[in-house]
Design an enzyme around this catalytic site. Sequence first.
Site, PDB file in Angstrom:
ATOM      1  N   SER A   2      -3.142  -4.933   7.915  1.00  0.00           N
ATOM      2  CA  SER A   2      -1.744  -4.671   8.253  1.00  0.00           C
ATOM      3  C   SER A   2      -0.883  -5.887   7.870  1.00  0.00           C
ATOM      4  O   SER A   2      -0.965  -6.338   6.728  1.00  0.00           O
ATOM      5  CB  SER A   2      -1.631  -4.306   9.738  1.00  0.00           C
ATOM      6  OG  SER A   2      -0.417  -3.659  10.002  1.00  0.00           O
TER       7      SER A   2
ATOM      8  N   HIS B  95      -3.916   4.202  11.326  1.00  0.00           N
ATOM      9  CA  HIS B  95      -3.753   2.810  10.895  1.00  0.00           C
ATOM     10  C   HIS B  95      -4.662   1.828  11.645  1.00  0.00           C
ATOM     11  O   HIS B  95      -5.262   0.941  11.047  1.00  0.00           O
ATOM     12  CB  HIS B  95      -2.285   2.404  11.072  1.00  0.00           C
ATOM     13  CG  HIS B  95      -1.971   1.005  10.650  1.00  0.00           C
ATOM     14  ND1 HIS B  95      -2.038   0.588   9.340  1.00  0.00           N
ATOM     15  CD2 HIS B  95      -1.592  -0.087  11.372  1.00  0.00           C
ATOM     16  CE1 HIS B  95      -1.707  -0.700   9.255  1.00  0.00           C
ATOM     17  NE2 HIS B  95      -1.442  -1.127  10.483  1.00  0.00           N
TER      18      HIS B  95
ATOM     19  N   ASP C 152      -3.992   7.075   7.722  1.00  0.00           N
ATOM     20  CA  ASP C 152      -2.954   6.083   8.038  1.00  0.00           C
ATOM     21  C   ASP C 152      -1.569   6.656   7.741  1.00  0.00           C
ATOM     22  O   ASP C 152      -1.265   7.028   6.609  1.00  0.00           O
ATOM     23  CB  ASP C 152      -3.203   4.813   7.203  1.00  0.00           C
ATOM     24  CG  ASP C 152      -2.432   3.597   7.715  1.00  0.00           C
ATOM     25  OD1 ASP C 152      -1.393   3.775   8.370  1.00  0.00           O
ATOM     26  OD2 ASP C 152      -2.877   2.471   7.435  1.00  0.00           O
TER      27      ASP C 152
END
EC number: 2.3.1.31
Length: 389
Positions: free
Chosen positions: A152, A350, A320
Amino acid sequence: MANHNHPYPPVELAPEGQLATVAIGDLATEAGAVVVDTHIAYRRWGTPKGDLDGKNNIIIVEHALTGGTEANDWWCEAIGPGKALDTDEWCVICTNALGSCYGSTGPASEHPDGGVWGSRFPAVSIRDMVHAEHAFLDALGIGRVHAIIGGSMGGARVLEWTLLYPEQVDYALVLAVSARASAWQIGIQTAQITSITQDPDWQGGDYHGSGRTPDAGLAAARRIAHLTYRGELEIDERFGTSSQSGENPLGAFREDGQRFAVQSYLEHQGTKLTKRFDAASYVILTEALNRHDLGRGRGGLNKALASSTVPTMIVGVDTDILYPYHQQEHLSRNLGNLLAMAKLSSPVGHDAFLVEARQMDRILRNFITLTHETPSAREVAAERGAYDI
């Protein structure tokens, strides 16, 4: 430890697992502001071995948006003796991002001129965070690392590392992120920022010490964000259209106290974050993600990616919503030195890179094996040099 050609004598590494900060001086941001007297917080596990300016066993782990330095906690299945990132073999270092609230300089930190930074803290980019980390490693006397790993926002930092300081990173692992922020990401992240900045308790960003904090705004931001962190399938399977126990959201008039189960769950997630995270840091870091664009100033995205020399493994999650899998496919197609590509298959969305321990174990072990089997860009360059006689 090896000798270093650094401007200052290297700082001694903190005891294993202990939070420590390193002063890196004034930091000029990409946009032209200055963060004076900057400090970067970190923790480490394992002992550094090898040449700190050459081949060594140092692995940097980069946290996500609201993460901190305690990577052995939020990635407990991955880091430790005998685990994929085996701390008997590797020295794992996790820094806290510039602008965060877990020890590194950010809006909630004391300002050298008095008071708290608050609204005086400038906007920062992912590149600024990486420049700060580079200065941090320099202060420790570390000129090169075996690998940098992150998911991320952490993955965005890894990508920037490979383009800003390729000669200092032997291998990279990038999880669940894109080459730049998409318009959709900027849109949903701006909605989160606005939730905070329109809270009357925000006070222009100068709420620290006032006795009022924009908790309602931060909780609302987290509710929006959490829906992008989890998979649509998982959320629906868990909650569907169920009512919260003892409440009725199907009454004649809508009432705040009569909730669907999913609403109660998201409110719990929002409240939980207000107890551990600073709202101004949330704004600063989310804004940094909005500014994420590897192509800026580098001739566009694909040219920037093609210029990458660091062997890089890309990992995406099939469900995601925030960083859809096609964005990792784009990275893998265009990166100049693709080490491997892997897919996490999970209903979780995610957050799967933090949740799917077995799949992540396999991916991390595979990555480590590949770093042993594949020459680094530096080794390839040295070999070429040998044949150029």
